[in-house]
Structure formats: C-alpha cells, structure tokens
Design a protein around this motif. Structure first.
Motif, PDB file in Angstrom:
ATOM      1  N   THR A 196      78.726 -31.626  52.669  1.00  0.00           N
ATOM      2  CA  THR A 196      78.268 -30.384  52.038  1.00  0.00           C
ATOM      3  C   THR A 196      79.456 -29.459  51.825  1.00  0.00           C
ATOM      4  O   THR A 196      80.149 -29.083  52.783  1.00  0.00           O
ATOM      5  CB  THR A 196      77.229 -29.677  52.929  1.00  0.00           C
ATOM      6  N   CYS A 200      71.767 -36.780  47.082  1.00  0.00           N
ATOM      7  CA  CYS A 200      72.698 -37.301  46.071  1.00  0.00           C
ATOM      8  C   CYS A 200      71.981 -38.141  45.019  1.00  0.00           C
ATOM      9  O   CYS A 200      72.459 -39.208  44.612  1.00  0.00           O
ATOM     10  CB  CYS A 200      73.816 -38.110  46.733  1.00  0.00           C
ATOM     11  N   THR A 238      74.070 -32.106  43.195  1.00  0.00           N
ATOM     12  CA  THR A 238      73.425 -30.818  43.438  1.00  0.00           C
ATOM     13  C   THR A 238      72.378 -30.898  44.535  1.00  0.00           C
ATOM     14  O   THR A 238      71.822 -29.867  44.916  1.00  0.00           O
ATOM     15  CB  THR A 238      72.765 -30.298  42.153  1.00  0.00           C
ATOM     16  N   ASP A 239      72.068 -32.081  45.039  1.00  0.00           N
ATOM     17  CA  ASP A 239      71.080 -32.234  46.110  1.00  0.00           C
ATOM     18  C   ASP A 239      71.675 -33.078  47.227  1.00  0.00           C
ATOM     19  O   ASP A 239      72.566 -33.903  47.015  1.00  0.00           O
ATOM     20  CB  ASP A 239      69.798 -32.868  45.593  1.00  0.00           C
ATOM     21  N   TYR A 292      75.956 -33.631  39.567  1.00  0.00           N
ATOM     22  CA  TYR A 292      76.328 -32.394  38.899  1.00  0.00           C
ATOM     23  C   TYR A 292      76.965 -32.770  37.569  1.00  0.00           C
ATOM     24  O   TYR A 292      77.886 -33.592  37.508  1.00  0.00           O
ATOM     25  CB  TYR A 292      77.304 -31.592  39.753  1.00  0.00           C
ATOM     26  N   TYR A 323      74.452 -20.931  38.236  1.00  0.00           N
ATOM     27  CA  TYR A 323      74.249 -21.950  39.268  1.00  0.00           C
ATOM     28  C   TYR A 323      73.875 -21.335  40.606  1.00  0.00           C
ATOM     29  O   TYR A 323      73.011 -21.827  41.315  1.00  0.00           O
ATOM     30  CB  TYR A 323      75.511 -22.811  39.406  1.00  0.00           C
ATOM     31  N   ASN A 324      74.556 -20.252  40.971  1.00  0.00           N
ATOM     32  CA  ASN A 324      74.293 -19.649  42.283  1.00  0.00           C
ATOM     33  C   ASN A 324      73.585 -18.297  42.193  1.00  0.00           C
ATOM     34  O   ASN A 324      73.516 -17.555  43.163  1.00  0.00           O
ATOM     35  CB  ASN A 324      75.600 -19.487  43.068  1.00  0.00           C
ATOM     36  N   THR A 363      70.831 -36.335  42.211  1.00  0.00           N
ATOM     37  CA  THR A 363      71.043 -35.548  40.984  1.00  0.00           C
ATOM     38  C   THR A 363      72.514 -35.207  40.846  1.00  0.00           C
ATOM     39  O   THR A 363      73.015 -34.285  41.490  1.00  0.00           O
ATOM     40  CB  THR A 363      70.217 -34.252  41.017  1.00  0.00           C
ATOM     41  N   THR A 405      76.720 -24.187  46.459  1.00  0.00           N
ATOM     42  CA  THR A 405      76.679 -25.348  47.353  1.00  0.00           C
ATOM     43  C   THR A 405      76.651 -26.639  46.539  1.00  0.00           C
ATOM     44  O   THR A 405      75.849 -26.784  45.611  1.00  0.00           O
ATOM     45  CB  THR A 405      75.445 -25.280  48.270  1.00  0.00           C
ATOM     46  N   TYR A 406      77.513 -27.578  46.919  1.00  0.00           N
ATOM     47  CA  TYR A 406      77.593 -28.883  46.269  1.00  0.00           C
ATOM     48  C   TYR A 406      77.598 -29.966  47.350  1.00  0.00           C
ATOM     49  O   TYR A 406      77.868 -29.696  48.526  1.00  0.00           O
ATOM     50  CB  TYR A 406      78.866 -28.993  45.432  1.00  0.00           C
ATOM     51  N   TYR A 407      77.338 -31.191  46.921  1.00  0.00           N
ATOM     52  CA  TYR A 407      77.331 -32.328  47.850  1.00  0.00           C
ATOM     53  C   TYR A 407      78.270 -33.400  47.320  1.00  0.00           C
ATOM     54  O   TYR A 407      78.214 -33.783  46.152  1.00  0.00           O
ATOM     55  CB  TYR A 407      75.911 -32.867  48.024  1.00  0.00           C
TER      56      TYR A 407
END
Length: 620
Positions: free
Chosen positions: A495, A438, A434-435, A442, A219-220, A440, A475-477
């Motif tokens: 964030t 919001c 993931t964006d 996770y 992921y990162n 997409t 990073t996640y939202y």
C-alpha cells in the motif's frame, strides 16, 4: 436745574439706544463674504491620498468678459471651461425669440431655455486630465470611514481626486462647492451647489479578482489541490468592472489568464474555438450610431487567453460595478518527469484607475497551484541543492534464499547520503492498482482528458528504481507482475500513500512589462501586486505504513513567488526495499505451464498402478 437734568437723561437714553442699534445695522452688510466652510469629503478609506483642486472661483463684479455672473474658471481648467461651457454648467441658456443676425441679416431661430447641466461625467473626465497642482489634505477617521476636510478661504467649486491605497479600489472625481448666500444680499452670484454641496461622499468602486478550481473526477477528492496527468480541471475567474462612464476618454480593462503545465480545452462542438465562457455582461452593446458592437474580444491559445473589453462598452457602465465571471476547462499535461510537477495558473487584470493619468493602468493578480506527483521520479527538483538528483522512495533488490544480496553492487541515495542498499535488481515489472485485491489497474488518462485504457506499469532500471509518474495524491496498491529471469515473483501487495499538505501564503510580485518577477526591478515603473494563494507546504510517501520520504518546503524564500523551492527544502528519505529471491519459479500460465507436469505425474502414477496390478496377477 430740573429742566437740565431731564435733558441730560434724554441724551443718555438716546446714546444708549443708538449703541444698541448700530451693531444690528452692521450685521445686515457683512464685511466678509458668507460662504460654506469648511469643505468635506467622506466615505474614504485609511491610507487614501486626497488632493483638492479649485476649478471655479468667485470674482464678483468685474470687467472680465470671461466670468459668468461673477464666477470664473481657474487656470489650468479655464482652457477647457470656456465662457460658453461655464454658462451651460452654471446657469444654462435662457429662451430667446426669433430674430435676425445684425451682421448677416440671417434669421436666428428661437431657442427654448436650457437649464444648467452641472458637471457631467464627460466634463469631470476632462477636468481631471487637466489637474496639475492640488492641495494635499490628510484623512481622519470618522465613524467607520475616513473624512478629508479642506479649510477653504473663498467661494468656488473644487474637484477632489482620491488615490486609493487599495489596488482594487477606484474613485471617480468628486466635486464640492462653497457658494455665496443669496439671502445675504449678494447680487449676481450663482448657487453652484445646486448639484454639489460643501460635503460630498466619494463614489468608489471595489474591484475583486478571484480564481478557483475544481475537479469532478479528482482521484483523492481534494478539489484539484493535487491532480493527475490527464485530469480536466474547471476554473472560474470572478472580477468586477467599475463605473467608468464618460469620465475616461478611452477606458481600459483587460483580463489575462496564463496556464503552466495545463492545456486550455477546446469547444466540444468546434475544435477551432476554445471553451472560454464570459458571463455577467451582454455579448453586444449599442454604439453612438446605435449599431451593435461586441462587448469584448477573446484571444486564446493552448497556454491561456485574454479578454479585452471594448472602451465603448466600458463608457456605458453607470452602476458602481458590473460583475463578470469567466469559466473554462484545462487538461493537466505531462511536461516533465519530476518528483513534484507544479501546475501554476495566474490571472491578472490591467485597468484604468486614475482620470488624471488616463494612460496609466493598475494591475491586480490571483493564482492557483496544483501538484502532480511521481514515485521514484528521475528528477527531484530545480534547486541548486538537489538539481539532477533522484528521489528514492522505493528500490528493488535481489537476494539469496538466506536474504543476503546477490551482488556487491551498492547504490547510495542521492539526497540522503546515509541511506544505501546493495544488490539493486533490474528488470522487475510492477503494476499500480486502485484496489487492495489488485483487480482494478490504475489507468492514466489520455492526452485529451478521456479515460485511459492501458494499465500503468513500470520496470526497474539498473539502479533498482521504478518510475510511476503523473499521479494524484492518494492511496495506490503496488504489486509485482513479473520477476527478472532467475528470480521468484513476489506476490505481496504493498500500500502506497502520497499525502500532500498545502498552506496559504502572501505573495508580492512586480510586473516589469513582460512578466511577473519576485524582486522589485532596480529601475523602471514596475507594477506591484500582493495577493494570497495556496501553495504546497510538504508531501510524504508511505509504503505499508512506513514513512519512506518526506519533503518539506520553505515557501517564504522562493526564487519565483509560488514555485516550489527545492533549494531550501528539507528532504528526508528511507527507501523501502522490495526483495526478489534468487530461484526458479515454475510457470503457472502460458504454454503448457504446470499442466504438463501434472499430466506426466498422473501418467507415472497410473503406470505404477498398472505395473503393481500386473505383478499381483502374475503372483496369483
């Protein structure tokens, strides 16, 4: 007088001449034997332990029937080096014509001459097993390597056994000799340094062991240092097998790989087999009967595997080392809900290393660590200081329109006592994306490592916490999806960033016969290993740029080598409060929603218009 003077002159000249000749004649027959001295072994390393063992000595002309041309095996090696074997090693067998046995009268066939065999690897192994009391010789630096010099006092052959300081080095037995010089008139001696000289280079093999990991779907993109539950990690183990040859009667080389919080992946085409691939060695080898035999066997379970190399194959290896590579895949599994879940993977080899102690094995080890995180996980860690406590990166609270808490309920951080909040709100549902838009969600991967299809959500409990578990760093939202009844949904996108820092540490452990421990056992013959590995140094959670939690670990005081030591961790928290305002939010989706109000409002407006027009007409 004149004649007398001439006579005295002749006498003096004769005496002087004899004085010059005498030393020359004495040199032709030395009183001491002429043999190589001293003996040297080069190619050693600092800290190696060296012992010289005399195997054959010069006895000259004796009535002892066990000697061969003046040479004799020394105890305890004479139990193996019988006269026949010593003859084969030193001089070989001459050709003999066909004849008859004087006792039986049977015909004895003619034999061709057999040259001296010297010390074969099999003979070297047998002699090494017999070695008991040797002479310790110190090493001294000689250029880039170290040399051991032995001041021998007689002719013969010595076996040199070297015990390396480095656990990853193996020395085969070395043979050096000090032989008589035939040119000096010694009869019946054998130049045993046809194959071995007074100087020899110690032949050694270096055995590396390295384990690396990568995650193509990381992921990162930190190459599997941190992982998410369901990630498939590809591991590669490299090592090398030494040139055992026939020096060892039953050589031993076994590699074991154990997985913690990962599951070994099975073959895609055959779910009865695990996908462990061994390369660098053939699948089969020819045994003494020229029959194909498996080079190695693999024993595997979900939790790891072992590769055992066949002793018969190991004895065929003549090159300094044979490089081996093992690759496999493993899936990160969800075993516990913790702030940090550590996937610890250890690989070690157990191998023959000393021909004098063929039942004794050395060990070498390496490991990789991978870390999976959670936001507001239920359990912080296993250390006594924080055992049973909860992390507090995020908390949900309910407030009135003026911002005051709805209730008087107070929650205190179980790690940092100075942090507390009032009005924890239960029942708020959040989604992780993931964006930033919001769009997409996770989605956690499935247990078999395939892509997931369900968006990850969490609902706050009575303490106002929510739990998103099994996350990779990155990073996640975060966005609220549904507010509790009577509250307005907060549509703000937050964030969240999880940052992890690793460091390389040196670890010393002991194998007690069943497991690796971090403290040397008080008794027994535990195997000690030291290796370097990369472990978690700290991690931090930030929300909207605000540091909400920082966890720093002191890895030098671990209770079990590479494990995270929560007991000595430095924990700092400033929980981020997410508010829901008391009020009624009009529904905008589902059923009639606001459409009903729009329709009713429109009808009322139209009705009012009709009434107004009607009144005007009546007035007119």
């Amino acid at each position: 007088m004149k004649h007398l003077r001439k006579l005295l002159t002749l006498v003096v000249a004769l005496v002087m001449t004899l004085g010059l000749v005498a030393p020359t004649m004495a040199e032709e027959t030395p009183k001491e034997p002429d043999y190589d001295k001293p003996l040297k072994v080069t190619g050693l390393a600092e800290g190696d332990t060296v012992k010289f063992y005399q195997v054959i000595k010069w006895v000259g002309e004796t009535t002892d029937k066990s000697d061969v041309s003046g040479w004799k095996a020394v105890s305890p090696f004479d139990t193996y080096l019988t006269k026949d074997k010593l003859t084969a090693i030193l001089v070989g067998y001459p050709a003999t014509p066909e004849g008859k046995d004087p006792e039986t009268g049977e015909t004895i066939p003619a034999k061709e001459a057999v040259p001296a065999t010297g010390i074969t690897s099999e003979i070297a192994g047998e002699l090494a097993k017999l070695a008991k009391t040797g002479v310790d010789v110190a090493t001294a630096k000689d250029g880039e390597t170290y040399t051991a010099t032995y001041q021998n006092e007689e002719a013969g052959m010595w076996m040199v056994l070297v015990t390396p300081k480095d656990a990853g080095t193996i020395y085969n037995p070395v043979f050096v000799s000090a032989d008589y010089n035939k040119d000096k008139g010694h009869e019946g001696n054998v130049a045993i340094n046809d194959q071995y000289s007074g100087d020899a280079v110690a032949k050694k093999s270096s055995i590396p062991l390295t384990k690396t990991a990568k995650n193509d779907a990381d992921y990162n993109k930190d190459n599997a240092k941190t992982t998410a539950v369901g990630d498939t990690v590809t591991f590669e183990v490299t090592t090398a097998i030494p040139a055992y040859g026939n020096v060892y009667a039953d050589p031993h080389f076994v590699l074991t790989d154990k997985l913690t919080d990962l599951k070994l992946k099975k073959d895609a085409t055959d779910d009865t087999k695990y996908d462990v691939v061994v390369s660098g060695v053939p699948a089969t080898y020819k045994d003494a009967e020229d029959t194909d035999q498996p080079t190695y066997t693999i024993s595997a379970t979900d939790a790891g595997y072992s590769v055992t190399f066949a002793p018969g194959y190991l004895k065929t290896l003549k090159a300094p080392v044979t490089n081996v590579k093992i690759t496999y895949k493993a899936i990160v599994i969800d075993t516990a809900l913790k702030a940090v879940n550590e996937e610890d993977n250890e690989v070690y080899i157990e191998f023959s290393h000393d021909p004098n102690k063929q039942d004794d094995y050395k060990m070498k080890k390496d490991s990789t660590q991978h870390y999976t995180f959670s936001i507001d996980a239920e359990g912080a860690g296993e250390g006594d200081k924080v055992k049973g406590k909860k992390t507090s990166e995020v908390v949900k609270i309910g407030v009135n329109a003026d911002g005051t808490p709805i209730t008087e309920t107070t929650e205190t951080s179980e790690i940092t006592d100075t942090e507390k909040w009032t009005g924890p709100l239960e029942g708020a549902e959040f989604g992780l994306f993931t964006d930033q838009a919001c769009t997409t969600p996770y989605k956690a991967k499935n247990a078999d490592g395939t892509p997931g299809t369900t968006a990850m959500t969490a609902t706050t409990g009575a303490d106002g916490r929510m739990n998103f578990k099994g996350l990779d760093a990155g990073t996640y939202y975060l966005k609220e999806l549904n507010a509790p009844a009577g509250y307005v949904t907060n549509s703000t996108v937050h964030t969240i960033v999880i940052t992890a820092e690793t460091e390389t540490v040196e670890v010393t452990e002991w194998w007690n016969g069943t497991e690796w421990v971090s403290e040397k056992p008080a008794s027994g013959t535990a195997k000690e290993v030291t290796y370097e590995t990369e472990v978690l140094k700290s991690y931090k959670v930030t929300i909207d740029g605000q540091d909400t939690a920082t966890y720093t670990f002191k890895n030098e005081k671990k209770t079990n080598s590479t494990d995270i030591d929560w007991e000595t961790a430095e924990l700092v928290e400033h929980p981020f409060e997410l508010e829901n305002t008391k009020g009624t939010e009009l529904p905008s989706t589902g059923g009639m929603g606001t459409t009903l109000f729009y329709v009713v409002g429109t009808l009322l407006v139209l009705g009012a218009g009709v009434v107004l027009v009607s009144k005007r007409r009546i007035t007119e």
